[in-house]
Design an enzyme around this catalytic site. Structure first.
Site, PDB file in Angstrom:
ATOM      1  N   ASP A 163      21.828  23.004  19.158  1.00  0.00           N
ATOM      2  CA  ASP A 163      20.417  23.108  18.827  1.00  0.00           C
ATOM      3  C   ASP A 163      19.667  22.240  19.836  1.00  0.00           C
ATOM      4  O   ASP A 163      20.275  21.398  20.523  1.00  0.00           O
ATOM      5  CB  ASP A 163      20.217  22.598  17.396  1.00  0.00           C
ATOM      6  CG  ASP A 163      18.763  22.564  16.978  1.00  0.00           C
ATOM      7  OD1 ASP A 163      18.011  23.484  17.338  1.00  0.00           O
ATOM      8  OD2 ASP A 163      18.378  21.601  16.297  1.00  0.00           O
ATOM      9  N   ASP A 195      15.938  20.663  19.379  1.00  0.00           N
ATOM     10  CA  ASP A 195      15.163  19.569  18.784  1.00  0.00           C
ATOM     11  C   ASP A 195      16.021  18.731  17.842  1.00  0.00           C
ATOM     12  O   ASP A 195      16.695  19.255  16.958  1.00  0.00           O
ATOM     13  CB  ASP A 195      13.965  20.132  18.026  1.00  0.00           C
ATOM     14  CG  ASP A 195      13.007  20.888  18.940  1.00  0.00           C
ATOM     15  OD1 ASP A 195      11.795  20.724  18.793  1.00  0.00           O
ATOM     16  OD2 ASP A 195      13.481  21.642  19.814  1.00  0.00           O
TER      17      ASP A 195
END
Length: 213
Positions: free
Chosen positions: A12, A14
């Site tokens: 991922d 963020d």
């Protein structure tokens, strides 16, 4: 056709690849940072539908100048250990991908700078140098993340058993479930509960010991 790889690591963006939530940095430009941060937290805990939440948060960015992208990029902090992890993956013949519910407008600068091989994210609609408050195209949600990991694995000839998914929020759970190993990193409680392994230290170099040699 991409070159074959020994294994695939998908992160991922963020709060995983980077320490920030990009949408919150952009919302600061509209004076709505606290409001959007609260909505982001609820989405990451899985309390609200991700796509619905993203659309409402992006709506809060209406009118923000596209110049805000450069200011957001300047504030981004790579997660400790990220460069070491990516270097180790490459040294061992692997590929690094990033799939994000965030935005290409920022990831297109950050990802290549960190050495990421492939990436996918949402795009923000703009008009006359400002954000319209809409997402341009389909939303990268939990299902899209899982499908992207599977697609990249197929592209590089990597069996799913040799894929790693690293994430922190509820929208990472589907890709963590289809990966050979799903790692909760800096993660919300529901993600920690359902992950194969939990990385407690906020240091991506901790993952290196798990990679094929």
């Amino acid at each position: 056709m991409p070159a074959p790889a020994r294994f695939l690591v998908v992160l991922d963006a963020d709060s995983t690849l980077i320490r920030n939530e990009v949408i919150e940095l952009l919302a600061d430009e509209a004076g709505r940072g606290a409001e959007v941060a609260a909505a982001t937290e609820a989405a990451m805990r899985g309390e609200v539908d991700f796509a619905t939440s993203l659309r409402s948060r992006v709506k809060a960015l209406t009118g923000v100048s596209t110049d805000a992208f450069a200011r957001a990029i300047a504030r981004i902090e790579p997660t400790p250990g990220v460069r070491e992890l990516i270097a180790a993956v490459h040294e061992r013949g692997g590929v690094v991908g990033v799939v994000s519910g965030g935005f290409h407008e920022v990831l297109d600068t950050i990802a290549p700078d960190l050495g990421v091989d492939v990436w996918r994210a949402n795009r923000l609609a703009t008009s006359e140098g400002a954000l319209t408050g809409e997402v341009d195209g389909g939303i990268v949600d939990a299902t899209a993340k899982a499908e992207t990991l599977q697609s990249w694995a197929a592209d590089h000839g990597v069996p799913l058993a040799l894929t790693f998914a690293i994430g922190d929020g509820a929208n990472d759970l589907e890709m963590m479930a289809v990966a050979g190993l799903g790692l909760a990193f800096n993660a919300k409680p529901t993600v920690r509960e359902r992950a194969d392994l939990v990385i407690d230290a906020v240091d991506l170099a901790e993952v290196i010991a798990l990679l094929p040699r």
